[in-house]
Design a protein around this motif. Structure first.
Motif, PDB file in Angstrom:
ATOM      1  N   MET A 465       0.817  -1.203   0.000  1.00 53.32           N
ATOM      2  CA  MET A 465       0.000   0.000   0.000  1.00 53.32           C
ATOM      3  C   MET A 465       0.853   1.257   0.000  1.00 53.32           C
ATOM      4  SD  MET A 465      -2.961  -1.070   2.698  1.00 53.32           S
ATOM      5  CE  MET A 465      -3.889   0.379   2.290  1.00 53.32           C
ATOM      6  N   ALA A 466       2.170   1.122  -0.241  1.00 48.39           N
ATOM      7  CA  ALA A 466       3.063   2.269  -0.210  1.00 48.39           C
ATOM      8  C   ALA A 466       3.218   2.912  -1.576  1.00 48.39           C
ATOM      9  CB  ALA A 466       4.433   1.844   0.307  1.00 48.39           C
ATOM     10  N   ALA A 467       2.267   2.728  -2.453  1.00 49.70           N
ATOM     11  CA  ALA A 467       2.342   3.334  -3.773  1.00 49.70           C
ATOM     12  C   ALA A 467       2.295   4.842  -3.642  1.00 49.70           C
ATOM     13  CB  ALA A 467       1.179   2.857  -4.626  1.00 49.70           C
ATOM     14  N   PRO A 468       3.084   5.567  -4.425  1.00 46.13           N
ATOM     15  CA  PRO A 468       3.127   7.022  -4.284  1.00 46.13           C
ATOM     16  C   PRO A 468       1.831   7.656  -4.720  1.00 46.13           C
ATOM     17  CG  PRO A 468       4.369   6.313  -6.212  1.00 46.13           C
ATOM     18  CD  PRO A 468       3.980   5.074  -5.498  1.00 46.13           C
ATOM     19  N   SER A 469       1.431   8.675  -3.906  1.00 43.29           N
ATOM     20  CA  SER A 469       0.247   9.432  -4.279  1.00 43.29           C
ATOM     21  C   SER A 469       0.592  10.544  -5.249  1.00 43.29           C
ATOM     22  CB  SER A 469      -0.410  10.018  -3.022  1.00 43.29           C
ATOM     23  OG  SER A 469       0.509  10.844  -2.334  1.00 43.29           O
ATOM     24  N   LEU A 470       1.895  10.880  -5.399  1.00 42.88           N
ATOM     25  CA  LEU A 470       2.360  11.882  -6.346  1.00 42.88           C
ATOM     26  C   LEU A 470       3.423  11.249  -7.237  1.00 42.88           C
ATOM     27  CD1 LEU A 470       2.751  15.022  -4.038  1.00 42.88           C
ATOM     28  CD2 LEU A 470       0.916  14.556  -5.659  1.00 42.88           C
ATOM     29  N   PRO A 471       3.641  11.772  -8.459  1.00 40.41           N
ATOM     30  CA  PRO A 471       4.703  11.230  -9.320  1.00 40.41           C
ATOM     31  C   PRO A 471       6.046  11.366  -8.632  1.00 40.41           C
ATOM     32  CG  PRO A 471       3.234  12.671 -10.567  1.00 40.41           C
ATOM     33  CD  PRO A 471       2.880  12.835  -9.114  1.00 40.41           C
ATOM     34  N   SER A 472       7.016  10.515  -9.019  1.00 43.27           N
ATOM     35  CA  SER A 472       8.354  10.573  -8.456  1.00 43.27           C
ATOM     36  C   SER A 472       8.976  11.920  -8.761  1.00 43.27           C
ATOM     37  CB  SER A 472       9.217   9.455  -9.043  1.00 43.27           C
ATOM     38  OG  SER A 472      10.517   9.502  -8.507  1.00 43.27           O
ATOM     39  N   ALA A 481       8.446  19.933  -2.404  1.00 45.14           N
ATOM     40  CA  ALA A 481       6.989  19.985  -2.544  1.00 45.14           C
ATOM     41  C   ALA A 481       6.346  18.698  -2.073  1.00 45.14           C
ATOM     42  CB  ALA A 481       6.625  20.255  -4.007  1.00 45.14           C
ATOM     43  N   LEU A 482       6.994  17.545  -2.314  1.00 43.33           N
ATOM     44  CA  LEU A 482       6.449  16.272  -1.859  1.00 43.33           C
ATOM     45  C   LEU A 482       6.438  16.203  -0.322  1.00 43.33           C
ATOM     46  CD1 LEU A 482       5.422  13.397  -2.377  1.00 43.33           C
ATOM     47  CD2 LEU A 482       7.817  12.656  -2.530  1.00 43.33           C
ATOM     48  N   ILE A 483       7.535  16.673   0.306  1.00 42.81           N
ATOM     49  CA  ILE A 483       7.586  16.679   1.770  1.00 42.81           C
ATOM     50  C   ILE A 483       6.483  17.569   2.331  1.00 42.81           C
ATOM     51  CG2 ILE A 483       9.008  17.269   3.772  1.00 42.81           C
ATOM     52  CD1 ILE A 483      11.462  16.630   2.091  1.00 42.81           C
ATOM     53  N   ASP A 484       6.249  18.710   1.664  1.00 45.21           N
ATOM     54  CA  ASP A 484       5.199  19.615   2.115  1.00 45.21           C
ATOM     55  C   ASP A 484       3.826  18.994   1.939  1.00 45.21           C
ATOM     56  OD1 ASP A 484       4.017  21.904   3.081  1.00 45.21           O
ATOM     57  OD2 ASP A 484       3.959  22.887   1.133  1.00 45.21           O
ATOM     58  N   ARG A 524      16.780  10.205   7.362  1.00 46.81           N
ATOM     59  CA  ARG A 524      15.355  10.530   7.375  1.00 46.81           C
ATOM     60  C   ARG A 524      14.848  10.820   5.969  1.00 46.81           C
ATOM     61  NH1 ARG A 524      15.608  15.386  11.159  1.00 46.81           N
ATOM     62  NH2 ARG A 524      13.401  15.650  10.546  1.00 46.81           N
ATOM     63  N   ILE A 525      15.648  11.540   5.156  1.00 47.91           N
ATOM     64  CA  ILE A 525      15.212  11.826   3.782  1.00 47.91           C
ATOM     65  C   ILE A 525      15.067  10.536   2.985  1.00 47.91           C
ATOM     66  CG2 ILE A 525      15.854  12.981   1.642  1.00 47.91           C
ATOM     67  CD1 ILE A 525      17.297  15.092   3.304  1.00 47.91           C
ATOM     68  N   VAL A 526      16.040   9.636   3.129  1.00 53.37           N
ATOM     69  CA  VAL A 526      15.974   8.353   2.410  1.00 53.37           C
ATOM     70  C   VAL A 526      14.744   7.564   2.826  1.00 53.37           C
ATOM     71  CG1 VAL A 526      17.112   6.114   2.157  1.00 53.37           C
ATOM     72  CG2 VAL A 526      18.457   8.210   2.025  1.00 53.37           C
ATOM     73  N   TRP A 532       7.341   7.097   0.415  1.00 55.09           N
ATOM     74  CA  TRP A 532       6.334   7.815  -0.373  1.00 55.09           C
ATOM     75  C   TRP A 532       6.354   7.455  -1.858  1.00 55.09           C
ATOM     76  CZ3 TRP A 532       8.251  12.876   2.301  1.00 55.09           C
ATOM     77  CH2 TRP A 532       7.744  12.923   3.621  1.00 55.09           C
ATOM     78  N   THR A 533       7.549   7.152  -2.384  1.00 59.20           N
ATOM     79  CA  THR A 533       7.654   6.878  -3.833  1.00 59.20           C
ATOM     80  C   THR A 533       7.701   5.400  -4.151  1.00 59.20           C
ATOM     81  OG1 THR A 533      10.082   6.981  -3.806  1.00 59.20           O
ATOM     82  CG2 THR A 533       8.878   9.049  -4.114  1.00 59.20           C
TER      83      THR A 533
END
Length: 608
Positions: A465-472, A481-484, A524-526, A532-533
């Motif tokens: 269920m970890a499919a991204p809700s936004l494009p990579s 923008a993705l983090i926001d 944390r970023i990784v 998310w992606t």
């Protein structure tokens, strides 16, 4: 020798009536003296050459009508005296200064009251009886007033009780007034017990204490108990205004309010504070509320309300500066904490009942109502609990100022935190809590009664269920923008402050860490980008070569914009026209986009 004969007995009542007028009315020899306030009588001691008598003694109640705030007790005693059901022992309890000893002396007068017209116990003491003056001055042979603190031994109690069996010499009853009776030893209480159980008909006992729990229940069960209430501030204030008028003193109305609040229900404390406040100004001058506040070491109430508002708004620096200012003016840190407790209570009451429920000036009530309206009931309750604990810490701390400052820091940090119920609900719904990132939709953080954090919710979420809700993301700006979009506020702030991008390609980021960057920022970023992606990411740091962080870029652009504005001819002309003017801030006003003109239809475009 007829002039030496004693006066007839029928001449005695007019003599007592004349003395009564001298006591309760204005003396004829002092026509300029201030009139006595009603119902408080004018003090009997008016000789200007005599030693000064403090207000608390000068205006001590002399009738039961003068007992402020004790109407229930007076009503009970009045009914008991009118029906003849007078107890043989009375127990008077209450905080200091509410009138326990005064009530005991009034009871002694009432029990032994005798005048030309009345020869029975009476609570009507408006006319001075035969024994009243001697009882008031403490020299009546049948009224013994003792201090239990100085006579705690059983030998003293036995010596006292040896005289109980003898009849009174002058008055109707032998009255024993024992103040602070809880100070008696256990043996003394045991010696007193038998006499209280079977007292002689001519003996009455009146006990007074501030520690009713220290009195044995065997003694309490043999006494008629009266709990003297704390006097309401409004009643105390009215009494202070009456005394000030009789003394010819002038105080600001707010000054009376400050003294009434500081007395905490004690009339004697309030009168002592008034005695001290009167000398804060020269004779004939008005004593200001500021002088009274300074005398008692109190902070300005309006300033403490603003301090409370700053703490509730989470403005730590401003709150600490405001408290430092109050402390510099001499405010007691513990008193400031008490004021904050009062404000938390007032804001809660105003939230429930409105500003009219607060007995405060309109501007202060409106400010507290505004604070209460901007906070939830749970937040106000949590603030109240924190302030209670902070008040105890401030009283016990070696440095009360430091304790209050730490309490303000905690209060500012926790003012906008969610309640435990809201936090648990957010965890179950996968929403961010306290800066934690929001878990994937449909996460299982709430299964089994709710996990402990959003990280637990992410671990329980199925990987499928970890499919991204936004494009990579295809650029570093898209990463931000993705983090926001995922509402991870903590990570977003760290990236904007400490990441200086060097290179970017999908799946890999290289950056230079700005000074002060967290050591776990890359990890944390990784972790977040992979979550998310759904793709692995490589995030590495290098020692130099990076560009600007988002914050550095924003500051540079703001400085450039300000420089351009300051160089604008129109702005320069305005600054020259108004010497001393300065630009305090810039705001970009969005320009509305021009709407495309509507296409004018021609006849050729009309449908056939």
């Amino acid at each position: 020798m007829a002039d030496l004969d004693p006066p007839p007995l029928d001449a005695e009542p007019p003599e007592r009536d004349e003395n009564t007028v001298d006591m309760f009315g204005a003396p004829a020899a002092k026509p300029g003296a201030a009139a006595a306030p009603t119902p408080m009588p004018t003090p009997a001691h008016t000789d200007p050459d005599a030693a000064y008598t403090v207000i608390a003694r000068k205006y001590r109640p002399r009738t039961f009508e003068d007992l402020f705030g004790q109407e229930a007790m007076v009503r009970t005693l009045r009914n008991a005296f009118s029906t003849g059901r007078i107890a043989h022992a009375f127990m008077l309890t209450g905080v200091r200064g509410v009138g326990k000893t005064t009530t005991a002396r009034l009871l002694a007068r009432a029990l032994n009251f005798k005048s030309a017209a009345i020869d029975q116990p009476s609570l009507d003491l408006s006319v001075e009886g035969y024994h009243c003056r001697a009882i008031i001055e403490g020299r009546h042979m049948d009224v013994l007033e003792l201090d239990a603190a100085s006579r705690t031994k059983v030998e003293d109690m036995r010596e006292l009780l040896d005289g109980v069996r003898y009849a009174p010499s002058e008055a109707r009853y032998k009255v024993y007034i024992i103040d602070e009776v809880h100070m008696l030893s256990t043996a003394s209480f045991n010696a007193l017990l038998k006499t209280l159980e079977e007292p002689p008909p001519h003996a009455k006992f009146i006990f007074a204490t501030t520690e009713i729990r220290k009195v044995p229940v065997t003694i309490l069960s043999r006494c008629q108990r009266f709990d003297l209430r704390r006097v309401e501030p409004e009643v105390i204030q009215a009494n202070l205004e009456m005394i000030a008028a009789a003394e010819g003193a002038r105080l600001e109305p707010e000054g009376f309010t400050l003294i009434a609040r500081a007395a905490e229900g004690s009339v004697r404390d309030a009168q002592s504070l008034l005695d001290q406040a009167i000398v804060q100004a020269d004779e004939g001058q008005v004593v200001t509320a500021a002088a009274i506040r300074d005398m008692m070491g109190l902070a300005d109430r309006a300033q403490t309300i603003e301090l409370f508002a700053l703490a509730m708004a989470g403005q730590t620096g401003e709150a600490l500066k405001a408290f430092t200012t109050l402390y510099g003016f001499g405010a007691d840190p513990v008193v400031v904490m008490l004021d904050l407790l009062d404000h938390a209570h007032a804001a809660s009451v105003a939230k429930a009942l409105g500003p009219d429920a607060l007995k405060l000036p309109s501007d202060q009530a409106a400010r507290l109502t505004q604070i209460g309206a901007s906070a939830s009931a749970g937040t106000l309750n949590r603030v109240w609990q924190m302030l209670l604990k902070a008040h105890d810490e401030a009283r016990r701390a070696p440095d009360p100022k430091a304790a209050v400052e730490m309490a303000l820091i905690r209060l500012c940090y926790a003012a906008d935190l969610p309640s435990p119920e809201d936090a648990l609900k957010a965890i179950r719904e996968g929403a961010p809590v306290g800066g934690e990132p929001r878990g994937p939709s449909g996460g299982g953080g709430g299964h089994g009664g709710g996990g402990g954090s959003a990280a637990t919710a992410r671990q329980l979420a199925p990987q499928a269920m970890a499919a991204p809700s936004l494009p990579s993301p295809q650029s570093f700006d898209e990463v931000v923008a993705l983090i926001d979009a995922k509402r991870d506020i903590t990570l977003k702030l760290d990236v904007e402050r400490f990441v200086r991008p060097i290179s970017f390609r999908p799946g890999a980021i290289t950056y230079e860490a700005a000074p002060g960057a967290p050591s776990n920022l890359s990890g944390r970023i990784v972790s977040r980008l992979k979550e998310w992606t759904g793709q692995p990411w490589l995030v590495a740091t290098e020692g130099a070569g990076g560009g600007e962080t988002a914050w550095e870029k924003e500051k540079r652009e703001a400085a450039e914009t300000r420089r351009q504005v300051e160089q604008d001819p129109f702005v320069r002309s305005v600054m020259e026209a108004f010497p001393g003017a300065e630009i305090v801030g810039l705001r970009q006003i969005p320009v509305p986009e021009a709407q495309p003109d509507e296409v004018v239809s021609n006849g050729d475009d009309d449908d056939d």
